[in-house]
Design an enzyme around this catalytic site. Structure first.
Site, mmCIF file in Angstrom:
data_model
loop_
_atom_site.group_PDB
_atom_site.id
_atom_site.type_symbol
_atom_site.label_atom_id
_atom_site.label_comp_id
_atom_site.label_asym_id
_atom_site.label_seq_id
_atom_site.Cartn_x
_atom_site.Cartn_y
_atom_site.Cartn_z
ATOM 1 N N LYS A 1 15.622 19.317 -4.718
ATOM 2 C CA LYS A 1 15.398 19.344 -3.267
ATOM 3 C C LYS A 1 14.088 18.633 -2.933
ATOM 4 C CE LYS A 1 17.693 23.743 -2.078
ATOM 5 N NZ LYS A 1 18.733 23.217 -1.202
ATOM 6 N N ARG B 1 28.075 27.987 -5.003
ATOM 7 C CA ARG B 1 29.533 28.078 -5.144
ATOM 8 C C ARG B 1 29.940 28.165 -6.614
ATOM 9 N NH1 ARG B 1 30.384 22.566 -1.874
ATOM 10 N NH2 ARG B 1 28.450 23.320 -0.959
HETATM 11 N N1 BES Z 1 20.886 27.303 -0.875
HETATM 12 C C1 BES Z 1 21.335 26.069 -0.353
HETATM 13 C C2 BES Z 1 21.814 26.172 1.104
HETATM 14 C C3 BES Z 1 20.776 26.485 2.146
HETATM 15 C C4 BES Z 1 20.194 25.481 2.879
HETATM 16 C C5 BES Z 1 20.451 27.791 2.446
HETATM 17 C C6 BES Z 1 19.277 25.772 3.867
HETATM 18 C C7 BES Z 1 19.526 28.089 3.418
HETATM 19 C C8 BES Z 1 18.949 27.086 4.139
HETATM 20 C C9 BES Z 1 22.510 25.543 -1.174
HETATM 21 O O1 BES Z 1 22.508 25.858 -2.503
HETATM 22 C C10 BES Z 1 22.491 24.063 -1.042
HETATM 23 O O2 BES Z 1 21.521 23.477 -1.423
HETATM 24 N N2 BES Z 1 23.538 23.498 -0.493
HETATM 25 C C11 BES Z 1 23.627 22.098 -0.284
HETATM 26 C C12 BES Z 1 25.045 21.692 -0.575
HETATM 27 C C13 BES Z 1 25.244 20.215 -0.643
HETATM 28 C C14 BES Z 1 24.554 19.650 -1.855
HETATM 29 C C15 BES Z 1 26.722 19.932 -0.690
HETATM 30 C C16 BES Z 1 23.262 21.796 1.167
HETATM 31 O O3 BES Z 1 23.597 22.582 2.042
HETATM 32 O O4 BES Z 1 22.598 20.796 1.388
HETATM 33 ZN ZN ZN Z 2 21.359 24.499 -3.689
#
Ligand code: BES
Ligand code: ZN
Ligand code: ZN
Length: 475
Positions: free
Chosen positions: A248, A322
Site C-alpha cells: 500500500k 477474501r
Molecule cells: N483492507 C483493505 C480494504 C480497506 C480499504 C479497508 C480502505 C478499509 C479502508 C483490503 O484488504 C484491500 O486492500 N482491498 C483492496 C482490494 C483491491 C486490491 C482489489 C482495495 O480495496 O483497494
Molecule cells: Zn488489503
C-alpha cells in the site's frame, strides 16, 4: 461513563442537570433560562450544547424525536459534562420513555468513549449519568440492561480495534477470545499454522506467511439450551494489512490496524449475545492474520488452493481479506452441521467506501429477503447499511485464465460487489441463501468524528448484528 437508571423522587442528589430541548418546543415554551439562552444564540439545533454554570444546567438541542437525534444529542451533552469536574449529572427521560431510554443510554455510553491507552495523562474522576424515569422501572430495567450490554460491547470492540498492531497481533486476538470464552462459558478453540497446513487451508495460510506472528484461526461457540437456530459469524481479523508485496502507498497504510474490525466485532457480538441469553446457537470464527512483506511473502502470480479445493490466482496481495475469509467460510461449513445463517464481517474493500460513503455498511448475498432483513435490523439498531446487488456480468469479471477464480476483478468498477462474488465461490450450494456478507470498510474506522463516534474505531456491526440475531432467533 457510568450510566444508571432510577425512578423519579424528591430526593434526587446530583451535581448538574442535563436538559434536552426539542427545537420545536424551544420557541413555544417559556422557562427561567430562555432569555439567557436566546442571548447566547442557542437555537436548540442537533448537537448544540450550552452549559449554564450558575444554574448548573446543560442545555442540549435536538431536532427530531428519533433514536439517532436523541443519541447524538445525549452524546454532545455528556461530552460537555466530561469537560467539567462534576461527578453526577441527571436527565429526565422523554415522554416515550422506552425509546428515549435506549437512545440516551447508548448515546451516553458510546459518546463518552475515549481511548487513552497510549496517553500519559492523569486519571480523570469517574463520572455518572443518572437517567430518571417517571414510570415504574419494571419494564424499563430490562431494556436498560440490554442497551448497556450492547453499548459496552461496541466500546470493547473499539478498544480492540484501536490497539496498535504491535500490541494486538493474532496471538493476542486469540488471548482476548479466550478471555471472552472463559468469562461467558463459551466453547473455545484456536488453531495455528500447523492446523492450517494440515487441513489444506493454504489460502489463509499464505497471507500470513511473511509475518513474524503466527496466524490463528479462532472459534468460539455459544450453545444455549433453548436454541432455535444456528448462526455462524465469521470475521476478517487482519491485525495489520500492509498490502503485502502489492504494498500500500504510505497514506493508505495508516489506519490499517483497523483491518481486524470484522473479527473484533464478531468476538464481541457473541459475548453480548450470551450476556443477553439470546436463544440462538452462535459460532464466532475469526481469521487472525498479519499481511506483511518479506522473502517468504506470497506473491502476485501465485496460485493458492483453498480448503474446498478451489484454486485462486493471486494478482494482488492487497486483496488478502477474501483469501482469509475463503478458508474460514470453508472451515465453518465443514465443521458445523445444519447452519441456518452464515454471516461474514470484513473491512474488505475501499470500493465499498467509495460507493456508499464512509458511514454505511454494504450488505451482499444471494437472498433478497435476508439482505432486506439485515438492512432493516441495522437501521433499527442505529447503524447505516444498504444492500448491493450481485449480477451475472460482474460474476464473470473474477474468472481466471489459469485457476478456478482470480482474487481481483478485470474491471475497475463494482469492486465491493466483485469481492462479495469472490466469497460466494466458497459458500456451499446448500448455504447460498443463508449467507450474507457485510463490508464494513466505511464505518469501521472514523477519521473525522461523527455523531457519537469519536476518532478511531466505531465498533460497526455489533449493534446491527445483535438486532438481527434477536429477530432471527424468533423466526
Ligand atoms: N483492507 C483493505 C480494504 C480497506 C480499504 C479497508 C480502505 C478499509 C479502508 C483490503 O484488504 C484491500 O486492500 N482491498 C483492496 C482490494 C483491491 C486490491 C482489489 C482495495 O480495496 O483497494
Ligand atoms: Zn488489503
Ligand atoms: Zn485488508
Amino acid at each position: 461513563m457510568n450510566v444508571s437508571l432510577i425512578q423519579n423522587s424528591d430526593k434526587l442528589k446530583y451535581d448538574i442537570e442535563i436538559i434536552l430541548m426539542f427545537k420545536k418546543e424551544f420557541e413555544k415554551s417559556s422557562f427561567k433560562e430562555k432569555k439567557l439562552l436566546k442571548e447566547l444564540n442557542f437555537k436548540a439545533q442537533d448537537e448544540e450544547v450550552v452549559f449554564l454554570p450558575e444554574s448548573k444546567k446543560i442545555f442540549v438541542g435536538c431536532e427530531e424525536n428519533s433514536y439517532e437525534s436523541l443519541a447524538i444529542s445525549m452524546s454532545a451533552a455528556v461530552k460537555k459534562f466530561q469537560a467539567t469536574q462534576f461527578k453526577t449529572a441527571y436527565i429526565k427521560l422523554c415522554k416515550e420513555e422506552q425509546q428515549s431510554l435506549k437512545a440516551f443510554t447508548q448515546g451516553a455510553i458510546l459518546g463518552s468513549y475515549t481511548f487513552t491507552k497510549y496517553k500519559k495523562e492523569e486519571k480523570k474522576v469517574e463520572q455518572e449519568l443518572i437517567l430518571v424515569a417517571s414510570n415504574d422501572l419494571k419494564e424499563l430495567s430490562s431494556l436498560f440492561n440490554e442497551a448497556v450490554i450492547v453499548a459496552n460491547s461496541v466500546n470493547k470492540t473499539r478498544d480492540f480495534v484501536n490497539t496498535t498492531p504491535d500490541d494486538f497481533y493474532p496471538k493476542i486476538m486469540a488471548k482476548e477470545a479466550k478471555k471472552i470464552a472463559k468469562a461467558n462459558e463459551l466453547e473455545y478453540a484456536v488453531y495455528g499454522d500447523k492446523y492450517l497446513k494440515k487441513n489444506k487451508m493454504m489460502s489463509m495460510y499464505s497471507v500470513g506467511r511473511a509475518s513474524r506472528h503466527e496466524s490463528k484461526l479462532i472459534h468460539l461457540t455459544y450453545k444455549p439450551k433453548d436454541a432455535k437456530k444456528k448462526a455462524v459469524l465469521i470475521g476478517k481479523g487482519l491485525t495489520y494489512d500492509s498490502g503485502g508485496l502489492s504494498l500500500k502507498p504510505s497514506d493508505f497504510m495508516v489506519t490499517m490496524k483497523s483491518d481486524k474490525s470484522g473479527g473484533c466485532a464478531v468476538l464481541n457480538i457473541i459475548e453480548a449475545a450470551s450476556k443477553l441469553k439470546l436463544p440462538i446457537e452462535i459460532h464466532a470464527i475469526v481469521g487472525a492474520v498479519e499481511n506483511m512483506i518479506g522473502g517468504d511473502a506470497f506473491k502476485p502470480d501465485d496460485v493458492l488452493k483453498a480448503k474446498n479445493g478451489k484454486t485462486i490466482e493471486v494478482r494482488n496481495t492487497d486483496a488478502e481479506g477474501r483469501l482469509v475469509l475463503a478458508d474460514c467460510l470453508c472451515y465453518a461449513q465443514d465443521e458445523i452441521q445444519d447452519i441456518d445463517y452464515i454471516f461474514d464481517y470484513a473491512t474488505l474493500t475501499g470500493a465499498s467506501v467509495v460507493g456508499v460513503g464512509e458511514y454505511t455498511t454494504s450488505i451482499m448475498g444471494n437472498s433478497q429477503m435476508l439482505k432486506c432483513h439485515a438492512v432493516q435490523s441495522a437501521i433499527n439498531a442505529g447503524e447505516y447499511a444498504t444492500s448491493l446487488p450481485f449480477n451475472r456480468f460482474l460474476r464473470k469479471t473474477i474468472k481466471s485464465e489459469i485457476a478456478d477464480v482470480c482474487n481481483i476483478a478485470n474491471t475497475r468498477y463494482g469492486g465491493a460487489i466483485t469481492a462479495g462474488l469472490f466469497l460466494d465461490h466458497f459458500v456451499y450450494e446448500q448455504n447460498k441463501d443463508k449467507w450474507l456478507h457485510f463490508d464494513i470498510a466505511g464505518p469501521a474506522y472514523v477519521e473525522k468524528a461523527w455523531g457519537y463516534n469519536p476518532h478511531g474505531a466505531s465498533g460497526a456491526g455489533v449493534r446491527m448484528s445483535i438486532e438481527l440475531l434477536k429477530e432471527l432467533a424468533l423466526k
